[in-house]
Design an enzyme around this catalytic site. Structure first.
Site, PDB file in Angstrom:
ATOM      1  N   HIS A 265     -45.857  41.746 -40.355  1.00 15.21           N
ATOM      2  CA  HIS A 265     -44.568  41.499 -39.440  1.00 15.21           C
ATOM      3  C   HIS A 265     -44.888  40.930 -38.276  1.00 15.21           C
ATOM      4  CE1 HIS A 265     -40.662  42.434 -38.197  1.00 15.21           C
ATOM      5  NE2 HIS A 265     -40.149  42.742 -39.279  1.00 15.21           N
ATOM      6  N   ASP A 319     -40.404  45.505 -46.847  1.00 18.83           N
ATOM      7  CA  ASP A 319     -40.011  44.973 -48.390  1.00 18.83           C
ATOM      8  C   ASP A 319     -40.957  45.721 -49.186  1.00 18.83           C
ATOM      9  OD1 ASP A 319     -37.915  43.544 -47.853  1.00 18.83           O
ATOM     10  OD2 ASP A 319     -39.040  41.782 -46.888  1.00 18.83           O
TER      11      ASP A 319
END
Ligand code: COA
Length: 388
Positions: A265, A319
């Site tokens: 991320h 996710d």
């Protein structure tokens, strides 16, 4: 500006470049902290409902009991979509991706509600209510339409999340499943200036209508480097098949420089706090409705990948576990990203309002790398060729 100074300012992907002030969401990527309007995500996911959190994000404060009741009632009243929108969706190819169907149907709402009244508080309130109310209905409608069935009408006795699961499956959901789904929506509702939210703000900055703002954000969310990653995670887990294969898979992927889906991320250097909560929700689902074998693969992958990629600050993101929860809830894989959109519309609308509060149209610059000015030549004299 000289080339030298523009080179210094240039950050591919705008990494670390502030483009706005915002009071909506804060991320501490080193500590793994996330808050909406100052409230820790852990508290909101444990104690609030999605509509309460949407209200908080969009209007800046948690609602009172009366405000929440009014907001819920308004959203409930606007859940239905026009038969014209449903008929339009019936013309979409059944093989099309539900994100494309959602982008088109979200944009079509702009045709029904008068444009360019964004300076009127009532128009803003109505647009917020309509988008939050109708997006789940449109996602569920396309799911049924593509199977050759008629969409199921919303049920007024069901709360927001339970009603979505009902419209999708034609079954009233187990209350625990509905609450877990509602908590998933809270976790995905906002995440500062990710690609789709930036897209929403750029579109908002032109003073276009909010349906266009949301449609542009839906298109941006669809890509595999953004919301689309949750679909790919399950495909990857199935390809790995069992925990024993995890190390081989990882070593091969790393040697080929392939990305491990659901990992990494731009903002976090530790495990995404939403992944931690989603893992807990997956375990709650499995305890009540039976385990998913892919969970063992996911846990083994997290262990191995964290030791191989952790030194680079790459850990599970939002996710990684969400697909396992959604699958157990009976949500088809290609609806994972539309479900993300149902939730993120709250964040997009919060940013829409904030952008309008201090608007300046986005118009960044570029560093031109093309040809110098040159003479145009007639067709018959041209020798330069490009292979399109
Ligand atoms: N698997 C393996 N390596 C990864 C990785 C992943 N998922 N994510 C990042 N890296 C590595 C890159 O290969 C790169 O290594 P290098 O410096 O040796 O070349 C380094 O980490 C930086 O990666 P980069 O792609 O530049 O980071 P970014 O900030 O631009 O990208 C993401 C962030 C989310 C796009 C990226 O982590 C990714 O593609 N993840 C997988 C898709 C995903 O899960 N998306 C959902 C995000 S919520």
């Amino acid at each position: 500006m000289s080339n030298e100074s523009t080179e210094i300012l240039f950050r591919p992907g705008l990494e670390g470049v502030p483009v706005t002030h915002s009071a909506i969401c804060d991320i501490d990527g080193n500590q793994g902290n996330l808050s909406y309007r100052g409230y820790p995500i852990e508290d909101l996911a444990a104690h609030s409902t999605f509509l309460e959190v949407a209200y908080l994000l969009i209007w800046g404060e948690l609602p009172t009991q009366q405000q929440l009741r009014d907001f819920e009632a308004e959203v409930q009243m606007h859940r239905r979509v026009s038969f014209r929108v449903r008929d339009m969706m019936k013309c979409f190819p059944a093989t099309g991706h539900p994100m494309d169907a959602l982008q088109s149907s979200a944009a079509s709402l702009g045709l029904f509600y008068s444009r360019r009244a964004i300076d009127k508080p009532q128009y803003v309130y109505d647009a917020v209510v309509r988008l939050i109310a109708k997006i789940p209905t449109m996602v569920a409608a396309f799911q049924l339409i593509r199977k050759g069935q008629d969409p199921i009408q919303p049920r007024d006795d069901l709360a927001y999340s339970a009603n979505f699961l009902y419209m999708l499956t034609d079954r009233e959901p187990d209350p625990i499943a509905a609450r877990i789904f509602d908590r998933c929506l809270i976790l995905h509702a906002e995440h500062s200036l990710n690609a789709s939210t930036f897209s929403a703000r750029v579109t908002a900055s032109t003073l276009t209508d909010p349906y266009a703002v949301v449609a542009s954000a839906v298109g941006t969310l669809a890509g595999p480097l953004h919301g689309g990653a949750n679909e790919d995670v399950l495909a990857m887990l199935e390809q790995i098949e069992s925990p024993e294969n995890v190390l081989d898979y990882l070593e091969e992927a790393i040697s080929k420089k392939s990305k491990i889906m659901g990992f990494g991320h731009r903002e976090y250097r530790v495990k995404d706090p939403r992944a931690t909560i989603l893992q807990g929700l997956a375990e709650e689902m499995f305890a009540r409705f039976g385990k998913d074998d892919m969970y063992d693969v996911a846990r083994a992958l997290e262990d191995e990948a964290s030791s191989l990629l952790g030194p680079k600050g790459i850990y599970p993101n939002v996710d990684f576990y969400s697909g396992l929860v959604y699958r157990k809830l009976g949500i088809p894989r290609d609806l994972f990203t539309p479900v993300f959109a149902i939730s993120r519309v709250a964040g997009w609308l919060a940013h829409w309002r904030e952008q309008l509060g201090a608007n300046r149209i986005f118009r960044p610059s570029q560093i031109y790398t093309g040809k110098d000015m040159r003479a145009w030549s007639p067709l018959e004299d041209r020798s330069i060729q490009v292979d399109p």
